[in-house]
Motif scaffolding. Sequence first.
Motif, PDB file in Angstrom:
ATOM      1  N   ASN A  43       0.812  -1.215   0.000  1.00  0.00           N
ATOM      2  CA  ASN A  43       0.000   0.000   0.000  1.00  0.00           C
ATOM      3  C   ASN A  43       0.842   1.261   0.000  1.00  0.00           C
ATOM      4  OD1 ASN A  43      -2.611  -1.157   0.062  1.00  0.00           O
ATOM      5  ND2 ASN A  43      -2.300  -1.687   2.204  1.00  0.00           N
ATOM      6  N   LYS A  44       2.125   1.137  -0.345  1.00  0.00           N
ATOM      7  CA  LYS A  44       3.008   2.309  -0.368  1.00  0.00           C
ATOM      8  C   LYS A  44       4.031   2.145  -1.467  1.00  0.00           C
ATOM      9  CE  LYS A  44       3.626   1.062   3.927  1.00  0.00           C
ATOM     10  NZ  LYS A  44       3.971   0.987   5.332  1.00  0.00           N
ATOM     11  N   SER A  45       4.705   3.215  -1.797  1.00  0.00           N
ATOM     12  CA  SER A  45       5.670   3.242  -2.898  1.00  0.00           C
ATOM     13  C   SER A  45       7.004   2.667  -2.435  1.00  0.00           C
ATOM     14  CB  SER A  45       5.856   4.677  -3.393  1.00  0.00           C
ATOM     15  OG  SER A  45       4.633   5.191  -3.855  1.00  0.00           O
ATOM     16  N   ILE A  46       7.179   1.354  -2.618  1.00  0.00           N
ATOM     17  CA  ILE A  46       8.391   0.676  -2.160  1.00  0.00           C
ATOM     18  C   ILE A  46       8.901  -0.276  -3.243  1.00  0.00           C
ATOM     19  CG2 ILE A  46       7.727   0.775   0.282  1.00  0.00           C
ATOM     20  CD1 ILE A  46       7.055  -2.280   0.002  1.00  0.00           C
ATOM     21  N   THR A  47      10.109  -0.767  -3.027  1.00  0.00           N
ATOM     22  CA  THR A  47      10.664  -1.864  -3.822  1.00  0.00           C
ATOM     23  C   THR A  47      10.633  -3.111  -2.970  1.00  0.00           C
ATOM     24  OG1 THR A  47      12.102  -0.430  -5.128  1.00  0.00           O
ATOM     25  CG2 THR A  47      12.738  -2.746  -4.959  1.00  0.00           C
ATOM     26  N   LEU A  48      10.096  -4.185  -3.524  1.00  0.00           N
ATOM     27  CA  LEU A  48      10.127  -5.500  -2.882  1.00  0.00           C
ATOM     28  C   LEU A  48      11.121  -6.329  -3.676  1.00  0.00           C
ATOM     29  CD1 LEU A  48       8.879  -7.371  -0.708  1.00  0.00           C
ATOM     30  CD2 LEU A  48       7.264  -8.123  -2.469  1.00  0.00           C
ATOM     31  N   SER A  49      12.243  -6.663  -3.054  1.00  0.00           N
ATOM     32  CA  SER A  49      13.337  -7.286  -3.788  1.00  0.00           C
ATOM     33  C   SER A  49      13.776  -8.586  -3.141  1.00  0.00           C
ATOM     34  CB  SER A  49      14.523  -6.317  -3.851  1.00  0.00           C
ATOM     35  OG  SER A  49      15.585  -6.889  -4.578  1.00  0.00           O
ATOM     36  N   GLY A  50      13.844  -9.639  -3.965  1.00  0.00           N
ATOM     37  CA  GLY A  50      14.403 -10.901  -3.518  1.00  0.00           C
ATOM     38  C   GLY A  50      15.874 -10.958  -3.861  1.00  0.00           C
ATOM     39  N   ALA A  78      -0.637   0.757  -4.790  1.00  0.00           N
ATOM     40  CA  ALA A  78       0.079   2.028  -4.680  1.00  0.00           C
ATOM     41  C   ALA A  78       0.814   2.335  -5.978  1.00  0.00           C
ATOM     42  CB  ALA A  78       1.079   1.962  -3.520  1.00  0.00           C
ATOM     43  N   ASP A  79       1.200   3.591  -6.152  1.00  0.00           N
ATOM     44  CA  ASP A  79       2.055   4.006  -7.262  1.00  0.00           C
ATOM     45  C   ASP A  79       3.507   3.699  -6.918  1.00  0.00           C
ATOM     46  OD1 ASP A  79      -0.173   5.041  -8.543  1.00  0.00           O
ATOM     47  OD2 ASP A  79       0.223   7.105  -7.922  1.00  0.00           O
ATOM     48  N   ASN A  80       4.342   3.675  -7.953  1.00  0.00           N
ATOM     49  CA  ASN A  80       5.796   3.567  -7.793  1.00  0.00           C
ATOM     50  C   ASN A  80       6.217   2.368  -6.956  1.00  0.00           C
ATOM     51  OD1 ASN A  80       6.257   6.001  -9.309  1.00  0.00           O
ATOM     52  ND2 ASN A  80       5.469   7.091  -7.529  1.00  0.00           N
ATOM     53  N   VAL A  81       5.716   1.209  -7.340  1.00  0.00           N
ATOM     54  CA  VAL A  81       6.071  -0.056  -6.690  1.00  0.00           C
ATOM     55  C   VAL A  81       6.941  -0.841  -7.650  1.00  0.00           C
ATOM     56  CG1 VAL A  81       5.163  -2.269  -5.866  1.00  0.00           C
ATOM     57  CG2 VAL A  81       3.981  -0.144  -5.288  1.00  0.00           C
ATOM     58  N   ARG A  82       7.971  -1.475  -7.117  1.00  0.00           N
ATOM     59  CA  ARG A  82       8.827  -2.347  -7.920  1.00  0.00           C
ATOM     60  C   ARG A  82       8.895  -3.707  -7.235  1.00  0.00           C
ATOM     61  NH1 ARG A  82      15.301  -1.876  -9.207  1.00  0.00           N
ATOM     62  NH2 ARG A  82      15.362  -3.592 -10.697  1.00  0.00           N
ATOM     63  N   ILE A  83       8.763  -4.766  -8.041  1.00  0.00           N
ATOM     64  CA  ILE A  83       8.907  -6.139  -7.553  1.00  0.00           C
ATOM     65  C   ILE A  83       9.985  -6.786  -8.397  1.00  0.00           C
ATOM     66  CG2 ILE A  83       7.773  -8.365  -7.218  1.00  0.00           C
ATOM     67  CD1 ILE A  83       5.135  -6.725  -6.999  1.00  0.00           C
ATOM     68  N   HIS A 107      -2.191   2.517 -11.516  1.00  0.00           N
ATOM     69  CA  HIS A 107      -1.102   2.992 -10.667  1.00  0.00           C
ATOM     70  C   HIS A 107       0.049   3.305 -11.593  1.00  0.00           C
ATOM     71  CE1 HIS A 107      -3.182   1.944  -7.015  1.00  0.00           C
ATOM     72  NE2 HIS A 107      -3.416   0.736  -7.496  1.00  0.00           N
ATOM     73  N   ILE A 108       0.703   4.440 -11.400  1.00  0.00           N
ATOM     74  CA  ILE A 108       1.812   4.803 -12.275  1.00  0.00           C
ATOM     75  C   ILE A 108       3.131   4.368 -11.642  1.00  0.00           C
ATOM     76  CG2 ILE A 108       0.590   6.714 -13.367  1.00  0.00           C
ATOM     77  CD1 ILE A 108       2.323   8.605 -11.658  1.00  0.00           C
ATOM     78  N   GLY A 109       4.109   4.144 -12.501  1.00  0.00           N
ATOM     79  CA  GLY A 109       5.449   3.852 -12.032  1.00  0.00           C
ATOM     80  C   GLY A 109       5.649   2.470 -11.469  1.00  0.00           C
ATOM     81  N   VAL A 110       4.804   1.516 -11.825  1.00  0.00           N
ATOM     82  CA  VAL A 110       4.958   0.147 -11.326  1.00  0.00           C
ATOM     83  C   VAL A 110       5.891  -0.614 -12.261  1.00  0.00           C
ATOM     84  CG1 VAL A 110       3.765  -2.032 -10.844  1.00  0.00           C
ATOM     85  CG2 VAL A 110       2.701   0.143 -10.216  1.00  0.00           C
ATOM     86  N   ARG A 111       6.883  -1.272 -11.686  1.00  0.00           N
ATOM     87  CA  ARG A 111       7.815  -2.085 -12.475  1.00  0.00           C
ATOM     88  C   ARG A 111       7.896  -3.480 -11.863  1.00  0.00           C
ATOM     89  NH1 ARG A 111      14.332  -1.430 -13.522  1.00  0.00           N
ATOM     90  NH2 ARG A 111      14.422  -3.009 -15.152  1.00  0.00           N
ATOM     91  N   ILE A 112       7.761  -4.485 -12.733  1.00  0.00           N
ATOM     92  CA  ILE A 112       7.873  -5.891 -12.349  1.00  0.00           C
ATOM     93  C   ILE A 112       8.981  -6.465 -13.201  1.00  0.00           C
ATOM     94  CG2 ILE A 112       6.656  -8.097 -12.193  1.00  0.00           C
ATOM     95  CD1 ILE A 112       4.027  -6.333 -12.089  1.00  0.00           C
ATOM     96  N   ASP A 113      10.141  -6.756 -12.585  1.00  0.00           N
ATOM     97  CA  ASP A 113      11.316  -7.101 -13.386  1.00  0.00           C
ATOM     98  C   ASP A 113      12.188  -8.147 -12.697  1.00  0.00           C
ATOM     99  OD1 ASP A 113      13.962  -5.357 -12.228  1.00  0.00           O
ATOM    100  OD2 ASP A 113      11.992  -4.666 -11.594  1.00  0.00           O
ATOM    101  N   HIS A 114      12.904  -8.883 -13.539  1.00  0.00           N
ATOM    102  CA  HIS A 114      13.916  -9.849 -13.103  1.00  0.00           C
ATOM    103  C   HIS A 114      13.363 -10.873 -12.107  1.00  0.00           C
ATOM    104  CE1 HIS A 114      16.284  -6.564 -14.822  1.00  0.00           C
ATOM    105  NE2 HIS A 114      17.049  -7.559 -15.265  1.00  0.00           N
ATOM    106  N   ASN A 115      12.134 -11.342 -12.399  1.00  0.00           N
ATOM    107  CA  ASN A 115      11.496 -12.380 -11.608  1.00  0.00           C
ATOM    108  C   ASN A 115      11.351 -13.634 -12.456  1.00  0.00           C
ATOM    109  OD1 ASN A 115      10.642 -10.761  -9.154  1.00  0.00           O
ATOM    110  ND2 ASN A 115       9.667  -9.594 -10.792  1.00  0.00           N
ATOM    111  N   LYS A 116      11.013 -14.712 -11.814  1.00  0.00           N
ATOM    112  CA  LYS A 116      10.736 -15.968 -12.509  1.00  0.00           C
ATOM    113  C   LYS A 116       9.377 -16.457 -12.034  1.00  0.00           C
ATOM    114  CE  LYS A 116      12.767 -20.578 -13.167  1.00  0.00           C
ATOM    115  NZ  LYS A 116      13.922 -21.420 -12.751  1.00  0.00           N
TER     116      LYS A 116
END
Length: 181
Positions: A43-50, A78-83, A107-116
Amino acid sequence: MAIIQAASCSSADVQTAINQSINGDTVLVPSGTCTWNSGVTINKSITLSGMNTGCPNSCVDNTIIIENHSNASIKINADNVRISGITFKNRDVSNDNGGTINMYDSHIGVRIDHNKFQDQGQTYGATRSMYIAHGKVRGDSDDGDPVQVLIDNNLFTANKSYKTLDLYGLEVTWKRSSELG
C-alpha cells in the motif's frame, strides 16, 4: 530511503517488513524457499526485492515463493512499486482470483522485473502469473504519458498455465511488438 530486511521469506515476515517501511524504502526478502498460504499487500511506494540473480537468461533461484493459496500472492495498491528478484512457483492450486501479482486500478510507475514465474503442473482451475485490471498498461512512454506498468526481464515457464499475463478491462498500448504468453 531505508532498507528493511524481512526476518524470513514467509508471507507474515514479508508483510511485517512492508508495514514497517515508508515510501521510497526497499524491502529485502532473504534467500530461502517459503510456502505462502496467504499473500501480502503493498500500500506504499516501495521496492520488494528478492535475492535472485541473472534473470531472465539464467535465473539463480535464491528467493523462492511457493504459492499454496487461491488468491494473489502480491496485491499492489500504490504508485511507484517495484517487484524484483523473486521466483514464484504455483503449487497445484488455482489462483484464478487474482494471479501471482495483482494490480487492480491504475497505478503509475509500477515495475515488475527480473522475476521468474513457474507453473508447477496446475491440474484444475486456472492460474495466472499477473492480473492487471481497470487501468492503463503502456510498453513505453514515448507518447508523453508516464509509464503505468513496466514488465521487463522476467522469465515465464508454464506446463499447464491458463494465462500468463491477463490484462483485463484496460487501455493497453505497446509501441513495440510483444510476445505475451
